[in-house]
Design a protein around this motif. Sequence first.
Motif, mmCIF file in Angstrom:
data_model
loop_
_atom_site.group_PDB
_atom_site.id
_atom_site.type_symbol
_atom_site.label_atom_id
_atom_site.label_comp_id
_atom_site.label_asym_id
_atom_site.label_seq_id
_atom_site.Cartn_x
_atom_site.Cartn_y
_atom_site.Cartn_z
ATOM 1 N N PHE A 1 0.819 -1.211 0.000
ATOM 2 C CA PHE A 1 0.000 0.000 0.000
ATOM 3 C C PHE A 1 0.852 1.260 0.000
ATOM 4 O O PHE A 1 0.502 2.256 -0.642
ATOM 5 N N SER A 2 1.966 1.244 0.718
ATOM 6 C CA SER A 2 2.860 2.402 0.659
ATOM 7 C C SER A 2 3.498 2.518 -0.717
ATOM 8 O O SER A 2 3.752 3.624 -1.208
ATOM 9 N N GLN B 1 11.540 -8.067 6.333
ATOM 10 C CA GLN B 1 10.415 -7.371 5.703
ATOM 11 C C GLN B 1 9.829 -6.327 6.639
ATOM 12 O O GLN B 1 9.431 -5.241 6.211
ATOM 13 N N VAL B 2 9.790 -6.637 7.936
ATOM 14 C CA VAL B 2 9.316 -5.659 8.921
ATOM 15 C C VAL B 2 10.251 -4.455 8.953
ATOM 16 O O VAL B 2 9.809 -3.295 8.992
ATOM 17 N N LEU B 3 11.552 -4.705 8.931
ATOM 18 C CA LEU B 3 12.538 -3.623 8.924
ATOM 19 C C LEU B 3 12.367 -2.740 7.696
ATOM 20 O O LEU B 3 12.372 -1.499 7.797
ATOM 21 N N LEU B 4 12.193 -3.356 6.525
ATOM 22 C CA LEU B 4 12.014 -2.587 5.293
ATOM 23 C C LEU B 4 10.727 -1.768 5.333
ATOM 24 O O LEU B 4 10.668 -0.654 4.803
ATOM 25 N N PHE B 5 9.706 -2.312 5.966
ATOM 26 C CA PHE B 5 8.458 -1.564 6.102
ATOM 27 C C PHE B 5 8.673 -0.298 6.929
ATOM 28 O O PHE B 5 8.177 0.778 6.590
ATOM 29 N N VAL C 1 11.502 1.298 7.312
ATOM 30 C CA VAL C 1 12.312 2.209 6.497
ATOM 31 C C VAL C 1 11.414 2.971 5.534
ATOM 32 O O VAL C 1 11.547 4.189 5.345
ATOM 33 N N GLN C 2 10.476 2.259 4.920
ATOM 34 C CA GLN C 2 9.564 2.909 3.980
ATOM 35 C C GLN C 2 8.646 3.882 4.711
ATOM 36 O O GLN C 2 8.293 4.943 4.173
ATOM 37 N N ALA C 3 8.241 3.536 5.931
ATOM 38 C CA ALA C 3 7.401 4.448 6.723
ATOM 39 C C ALA C 3 8.154 5.736 7.038
ATOM 40 O O ALA C 3 7.568 6.837 7.023
ATOM 41 N N ILE D 1 3.712 12.053 6.554
ATOM 42 C CA ILE D 1 2.781 11.076 7.111
ATOM 43 C C ILE D 1 3.412 10.483 8.369
ATOM 44 O O ILE D 1 4.448 9.822 8.290
ATOM 45 N N PRO D 2 2.852 10.717 9.547
ATOM 46 C CA PRO D 2 3.474 10.233 10.790
ATOM 47 C C PRO D 2 3.589 8.703 10.814
ATOM 48 O O PRO D 2 2.684 7.996 10.345
#
Length: 486
Positions: free
Chosen positions: A345-346, A393-397, A399-401, A410-411
């Motif tokens: 979604f991101s 994958q959690v780490l990459l998420f 990073v993308q956040a 976007i907080p």
Amino acid sequence: MSSSNSSLKAKILAGTAWTSVGVVSEKVIGIVTIAFLARLLEPKDFGTVAICSMLTGIVSTFTDIGFQSAIIQRKDNVNKAASTAHSITIIMSFLNFGLLFLLANPLSTFYGDRAIENIARVLSLNLVIGSFTRVHNFLFSRELQFGKKAVCETVPNVIYGFVAIPFAYFGFGVWSIVYGELAKTTTRTLLLFALSRWKLSFKIDPKIARELINYGKHVMFNNVLTFGAGNVDNAVVGKYMGLASLSFYKIAYNAAALPGDVLYQIIGRVIVPAFAKVQDDLGALTRQYYRVLEYASYIVLPVFCGLFILAPEFINMLYGPKWQPAVVLFRALLLFGFANVLMMFSNCLVLSTGRPSLLPKMTLTRLILVAVLLFTLLRINLLALCVGVSLLQVLLFFVQALYLRRHYHIPVRIHFEAMLSPAIFSLAMIASLLGSVGLLEGLHLNSITSLFVKVSIGASVYLSFMLFFKWEMIQRLFLTRQELGR
């Protein structure tokens, strides 16, 4: 609203509906087919085909040189461009077929399985067969003819099952999958010929060819990176853990990625234009993004939590008892599956606002980090690798956040806020499932009946919480759907 805009909107909505039907049908047919084949074939057979498909897949990314995007966005000389792309694609497919024919022998030697040589060479025929209508498929997308496109994707998958399952039943082993793949590609090619109105010539316009290649090479580069990031683990697991272990890993990985893949393919095409409409209003963009995360979390979080608890029954029902070694791997990869949904979604938000340069960077980063994991955690065991893949994958998420916070304001906290209520409801569902275990064991139900009863209990508890605490949100969701339909 002008008639042309109304017509375009109708085509987009119809295309979304057809795409949804096609995606769901393809996934359901695929699951049913694999369920039969998993019981008829040995685990190693799937690993053997996976290695061969990996080789043909990486070569196929070079076949059309990213022409799909170049054809879809083109505004002039479309027929000339399509014919040029068609001709180059056919030439490249024959060259790649020759390359695969030569690489098949060293590939079989590398993995220590002589069957790989002949299977890879036969599967490489798919490149040649499919090349004759590859551009026809691109043109269906360009003209928003998603109904025909769905037919050309769904029917071949049915044919694959009709061919592969009987061959497997009569003892053809791994070759039943190969014959099914050939039948699927041939059927798709024939359907594209029959349903398309384009009569493409075998001509190459040098000027247009340069334009197509210059545009498509960037897409091709990202496709190669994506393919590499998604298959480097298969290559290394197959080499160092064996083809049977690769089969268990792929079954677990694909099952964990399935819910997110289906959800993304169905609604991803809708939320990209929705984000694009408000890309200049950061406040509205943040609200839209939050709602997407919230709605998606209410759907996928209970699914992943339920699958974690019911993994043994789920794997046994789909693939049979011989696939039980995949259960622990499947559980370890479910966190990857959920984080992957959130990243999708991101990704849609980034694409809709004209900043796609982030995606190949993230893909390359994942490729490098997965390679590091492979040569560290795989020394422990396959389970350690699966845990590492999920945590990566959690780490990459995250990073993308952080990227979204920097460029779109976007907080990061809204990701947790969107998942808070779904997480609480899912925990209540998990408690009900764990509480029902002792009761159901006393009833001595068979595995399928037990799974059905547990799913019914979990779904009832979760939906009860939704109706009691989130009735206004459900109403808002239906109103949003009605607005999209107008």
